[in-house]
Design an enzyme around this catalytic site. Structure first.
Site, PDB file in Angstrom:
ATOM      1  N   ALA A 238      -1.731  -6.975   5.233  1.00  0.00           N
ATOM      2  CA  ALA A 238      -2.533  -6.473   4.098  1.00  0.00           C
ATOM      3  C   ALA A 238      -1.666  -5.427   3.403  1.00  0.00           C
ATOM      4  O   ALA A 238      -2.089  -4.302   3.146  1.00  0.00           O
ATOM      5  CB  ALA A 238      -3.839  -5.880   4.593  1.00  0.00           C
TER       6      ALA A 238
ATOM      7  N   CYS B 235      -8.626   2.201  -7.802  1.00  0.00           N
ATOM      8  CA  CYS B 235      -9.282   1.925  -9.097  1.00  0.00           C
ATOM      9  C   CYS B 235      -9.829   3.186  -9.750  1.00  0.00           C
ATOM     10  O   CYS B 235     -10.034   3.217 -10.967  1.00  0.00           O
ATOM     11  CB  CYS B 235     -10.421   0.923  -8.900  1.00  0.00           C
ATOM     12  SG  CYS B 235      -9.985  -0.452  -7.825  1.00  0.00           S
TER      13      CYS B 235
ATOM     14  N   GLY C 228      -0.353  -5.235   0.456  1.00  0.00           N
ATOM     15  CA  GLY C 228      -0.599  -4.850  -0.932  1.00  0.00           C
ATOM     16  C   GLY C 228       0.532  -5.181  -1.877  1.00  0.00           C
ATOM     17  O   GLY C 228       1.262  -6.157  -1.703  1.00  0.00           O
ATOM     18  N   ALA C 229       0.640  -4.348  -2.894  1.00  0.00           N
ATOM     19  CA  ALA C 229       1.646  -4.577  -3.935  1.00  0.00           C
ATOM     20  C   ALA C 229       2.266  -3.246  -4.322  1.00  0.00           C
ATOM     21  O   ALA C 229       1.714  -2.187  -4.051  1.00  0.00           O
ATOM     22  CB  ALA C 229       0.979  -5.222  -5.152  1.00  0.00           C
TER      23      ALA C 229
HETATM   24  C1  LIG Z   1      -5.038   2.330 -11.216  1.00  0.00           C
HETATM   25  C2  LIG Z   1      -5.631   1.083 -10.646  1.00  0.00           C
HETATM   26  C3  LIG Z   1      -6.870   0.644 -11.107  1.00  0.00           C
HETATM   27  C4  LIG Z   1      -7.433  -0.528 -10.581  1.00  0.00           C
HETATM   28  N1  LIG Z   1      -8.658  -0.915 -11.024  1.00  0.00           N
HETATM   29  C5  LIG Z   1      -9.252  -2.013 -10.484  1.00  0.00           C
HETATM   30  C6  LIG Z   1     -10.575  -2.381 -10.885  1.00  0.00           C
HETATM   31  O1  LIG Z   1     -11.208  -1.726 -11.731  1.00  0.00           O
HETATM   32  N2  LIG Z   1     -11.119  -3.496 -10.309  1.00  0.00           N
HETATM   33  C7  LIG Z   1     -10.458  -4.224  -9.357  1.00  0.00           C
HETATM   34  O2  LIG Z   1     -11.018  -5.209  -8.852  1.00  0.00           O
HETATM   35  N3  LIG Z   1      -9.201  -3.880  -8.952  1.00  0.00           N
HETATM   36  C8  LIG Z   1      -8.595  -2.806  -9.497  1.00  0.00           C
HETATM   37  N4  LIG Z   1      -7.338  -2.420  -9.072  1.00  0.00           N
HETATM   38  C9  LIG Z   1      -6.631  -3.259  -8.067  1.00  0.00           C
HETATM   39  C10 LIG Z   1      -6.986  -2.869  -6.656  1.00  0.00           C
HETATM   40  O3  LIG Z   1      -6.816  -1.504  -6.465  1.00  0.00           O
HETATM   41  C11 LIG Z   1      -6.080  -3.646  -5.706  1.00  0.00           C
HETATM   42  O4  LIG Z   1      -6.302  -5.011  -5.904  1.00  0.00           O
HETATM   43  C12 LIG Z   1      -6.366  -3.274  -4.246  1.00  0.00           C
HETATM   44  O5  LIG Z   1      -5.991  -1.952  -3.995  1.00  0.00           O
HETATM   45  C13 LIG Z   1      -5.584  -4.198  -3.311  1.00  0.00           C
HETATM   46  O6  LIG Z   1      -5.842  -3.810  -2.011  1.00  0.00           O
HETATM   47  P1  LIG Z   1      -4.884  -4.212  -0.814  1.00  0.00           P
HETATM   48  O7  LIG Z   1      -5.527  -3.679   0.414  1.00  0.00           O
HETATM   49  O8  LIG Z   1      -4.532  -5.631  -0.899  1.00  0.00           O
HETATM   50  O9  LIG Z   1      -3.487  -3.457  -1.087  1.00  0.00           O
HETATM   51  P2  LIG Z   1      -3.095  -1.947  -1.303  1.00  0.00           P
HETATM   52  O10 LIG Z   1      -4.238  -1.186  -1.859  1.00  0.00           O
HETATM   53  O11 LIG Z   1      -1.827  -1.968  -2.086  1.00  0.00           O
HETATM   54  O12 LIG Z   1      -2.784  -1.392   0.165  1.00  0.00           O
HETATM   55  C14 LIG Z   1      -1.648  -1.803   0.864  1.00  0.00           C
HETATM   56  C15 LIG Z   1      -1.582  -1.079   2.181  1.00  0.00           C
HETATM   57  O13 LIG Z   1      -0.472  -1.577   2.925  1.00  0.00           O
HETATM   58  C16 LIG Z   1       0.245  -0.482   3.505  1.00  0.00           C
HETATM   59  N5  LIG Z   1       1.591  -0.968   3.829  1.00  0.00           N
HETATM   60  C17 LIG Z   1       2.415  -1.756   3.082  1.00  0.00           C
HETATM   61  N6  LIG Z   1       3.543  -2.041   3.776  1.00  0.00           N
HETATM   62  C18 LIG Z   1       3.419  -1.409   4.980  1.00  0.00           C
HETATM   63  C19 LIG Z   1       4.244  -1.315   6.120  1.00  0.00           C
HETATM   64  N7  LIG Z   1       5.413  -1.940   6.194  1.00  0.00           N
HETATM   65  N8  LIG Z   1       3.802  -0.574   7.149  1.00  0.00           N
HETATM   66  C20 LIG Z   1       2.611   0.063   7.118  1.00  0.00           C
HETATM   67  N9  LIG Z   1       1.781   0.006   6.053  1.00  0.00           N
HETATM   68  C21 LIG Z   1       2.186  -0.739   5.009  1.00  0.00           C
HETATM   69  C22 LIG Z   1       0.112   0.591   2.456  1.00  0.00           C
HETATM   70  O14 LIG Z   1       0.400   1.857   3.001  1.00  0.00           O
HETATM   71  C23 LIG Z   1      -1.366   0.409   2.109  1.00  0.00           C
HETATM   72  O15 LIG Z   1      -2.174   1.035   3.088  1.00  0.00           O
HETATM   73  C24 LIG Z   1      -6.735  -1.265  -9.586  1.00  0.00           C
HETATM   74  C25 LIG Z   1      -5.485  -0.822  -9.136  1.00  0.00           C
HETATM   75  C26 LIG Z   1      -4.945   0.337  -9.644  1.00  0.00           C
HETATM   76  C27 LIG Z   1      -3.601   0.793  -9.145  1.00  0.00           C
END
Ligand SMILES: Cc1cc2nc3c(=O)[nH]c(=O)nc-3n(C[C@H](O)[C@H](O)[C@H](O)COP(=O)(O)OP(=O)(O)OC[C@H]3O[C@@H](n4cnc5c(N)ncnc54)[C@H](O)[C@@H]3O)c2cc1C
Length: 448
Positions: free
Chosen positions: A111, A44, A113-114
């Site tokens: 976990a 973020c 992500g996207a």
């Molecule tokens: C520019 C930006 C601004 C944002 N601003 C906001 C905000 O202001 N407020 C808000 O609430 N949200 C915001 N978001 C959204 C927020 O960042 C995401 O919702 C959050 O990062 C999701 O977290 P996550 O852990 O689900 O996934 P991610 O952060 O996508 O992490 C996924 C993880 O999985 C790992 N992974 C995936 N597949 C594999 C695999 N096969 N083997 C090993 N590792 C793997 C990746 O390496 C990573 O570590 C923003 C996002 C962006 C990009």
């Protein structure tokens, strides 16, 4: 033998899951895997490093190595999970040196992500446009600016696209935003609220083109211009902010079922169709608290809450995730923007009968120096007269009103109850009549 919990991912959802698991089971072995070089950082914050508000991308790393040591978490960076065998309860991994390993697990959390997404447009395979997801993406954009980029086109007028457009404008780039829908922020705001955001951005010098879908990416070696709504637009750099898609391939390969949103289907305990396998964050579906339908809200706030629930359950505890409302906020220059629940347009699209109440006012007493404009809108479902959504645009005090209105929706408050709520007043802080109550009263008038 201690319980072993493997978490695929090491960001918002995963680190909170690991922390909750540790608090639930002091002896569990907890392994976090991430493909990335950096773990536990805030995506973020990337637009704010670009805009110069934060000095370094590494300042975005929320969890230092000492945190993982203190919590006894085994973090494995640059390590990819390549296969999950749910019968043998194993995860196969490969690290950056090519070393493979098979990890046994008792509980497994996806976990993952996207990932950023480009729609099927002509020239989409051409290199050039920058994604905005990782620290490395941010560094590449920063590098292009330092090398002299003077103009930018941002493809997508949602939250991330607009935060990036502002960051680029703050660095002095002449910036254009191209949005396919007839308004900016279509997920967060109704058209009239979005209009005031658009006017403010235009007044700040950002060119906004709405109702213009990107049709083609053009260039010989790399993208040098785009075609949008029939218009050719050239720039030094292009930002791809079309949206993200949940990373579900690994889970699907393991037999995990997806839901209506194409993200991983989960129970209120964040468990998948396979017992002992959980899914959280941007790859996982939840239930919307208003519609009671499956919803995919890819927000950091949702990810950490999912994480806490799944981490507790994976470690033998018991926790429930209540659902999502999509509460979100942001700041564009001096303007704060926030929303929660359903927009009027979305509610109507899903067949709900609604009225709205909208009020413009000031954030302090009219006469108090520095009083800022603010606009509050509530969306009310006609039959039960409950608040189902709210939007705010103003120059201060937006965020906590979004949180208060989110609570009103969660507690199924009616517009009448909100209009009569007991609120506070002092000239330097707010008006005598709270604007949320006045917006609710405006909706009540329409219900009569
Ligand atoms: C520019 C930006 C601004 C944002 N601003 C906001 C905000 O202001 N407020 C808000 O609430 N949200 C915001 N978001 C959204 C927020 O960042 C995401 O919702 C959050 O990062 C999701 O977290 P996550 O852990 O689900 O996934 P991610 O952060 O996508 O992490 C996924 C993880 O999985 C790992 N992974 C995936 N597949 C594999 C695999 N096969 N083997 C090993 N590792 C793997 C990746 O390496 C990573 O570590 C923003 C996002 C962006 C990009």
């Amino acid at each position: 033998m201690p319980r072993r919990i493997v978490i695929i991912g090491a960001h918002a959802a995963a680190v909170d899951a690991a922390s909750a698991a540790r608090k639930t089971d002091r002896t569990a072995e907890i392994i976090l895997l991430t493909m990335e070089k950096h773990a536990g950082y805030s995506r973020c914050g990337i637009p704010f490093v670009i805009g110069g508000h934060i000095s370094n991308f590494t300042d975005l790393i929320v969890y230092s190595p000492s945190y993982y040591q203190m919590m006894k978490l085994d973090l494995r960076r640059e390590t990819t999970a390549t296969n999950v065998d749910t019968k043998a309860k194993t995860v196969e991994t490969i690290d950056k040196t090519g070393k493979t390993e098979t990890l046994q697990y008792d509980s497994l959390i996806f976990a993952t992500g996207a990932g950023t997404f480009t729609p099927p447009i002509k020239g989409k395979e051409k290199p050039g446009p920058f994604s905005v997801r990782t620290i490395e993406d941010g560094e590449q954009i920063d590098d292009a600016i330092r090398k002299g980029a003077k103009t930018a086109i941002v493809m997508g007028g949602s939250l991330i696209g607009l935060e990036m457009a502002i960051g680029l404008a703050e660095r002095g780039l002449k910036t254009t935003v191209v949005e396919m829908m007839p308004q900016l922020l279509p997920v967060m705001l109704d058209a009239d609220m979005a209009k005031s955001v658009q006017e403010m951005l235009e007044a700040k010098g950002i060119r906004i083109l709405v109702s213009k879908g990107v049709e083609e990416l053009v260039g010989a070696d790399k993208v040098t211009e785009i075609v949008a709504g029939g218009e050719h637009l050239a720039a030094d750099i292009f930002i791809s902010a079309f949206g993200v898609r949940p990373n579900t391939e690994l889970a699907q390969k393991a037999g995990v079922v997806l839901g209506d949103t194409r993200a991983i289907k989960t129970s209120p305990r964040m468990e998948t169709n396979i017992p002992g396998l959980f899914a959280i964050g941007d790859c996982a579906e939840s239930v919307h608290m208003v519609t009671q339908r499956p919803a995919l809200q890819q927000l950091g706030t949702v990810a950490v809450k999912h994480g806490k629930v799944a981490g507790t359950n994976a470690a033998g505890g018991y926790a429930i995730f209540p659902g999502v409302l999509g509460s979100a906020c942001t700041k564009f220059f001096e303007m704060e923007i926030g929303s929660t629940g359903l927009t009027e347009s979305y509610a109507k699209r899903v067949g709900m009968n609604v009225v709205t109440g909208t009020i413009s006012g000031k954030t302090r007493a009219q006469y108090f120096p520095g009083a800022q404009p603010i606009k509050v809108r509530v969306i009310v479902e006609k039959e039960m007269q409950r608040i189902i959504g709210a939007q705010l645009v103003g120059n201060e005090d937006v965020t906590q009103r979004v949180n208060a209105l989110s609570l009103a929706i969660q507690k199924q408050m009616t517009a009448r109850e909100l209009s009569k709520s007991d609120t506070c007043y002092a000239p330097p802080l707010c008006e005598t009549w709270e604007l949320m109550a006045l917006a609710a009263e405006a909706a009540v008038m329409k219900l009569r």
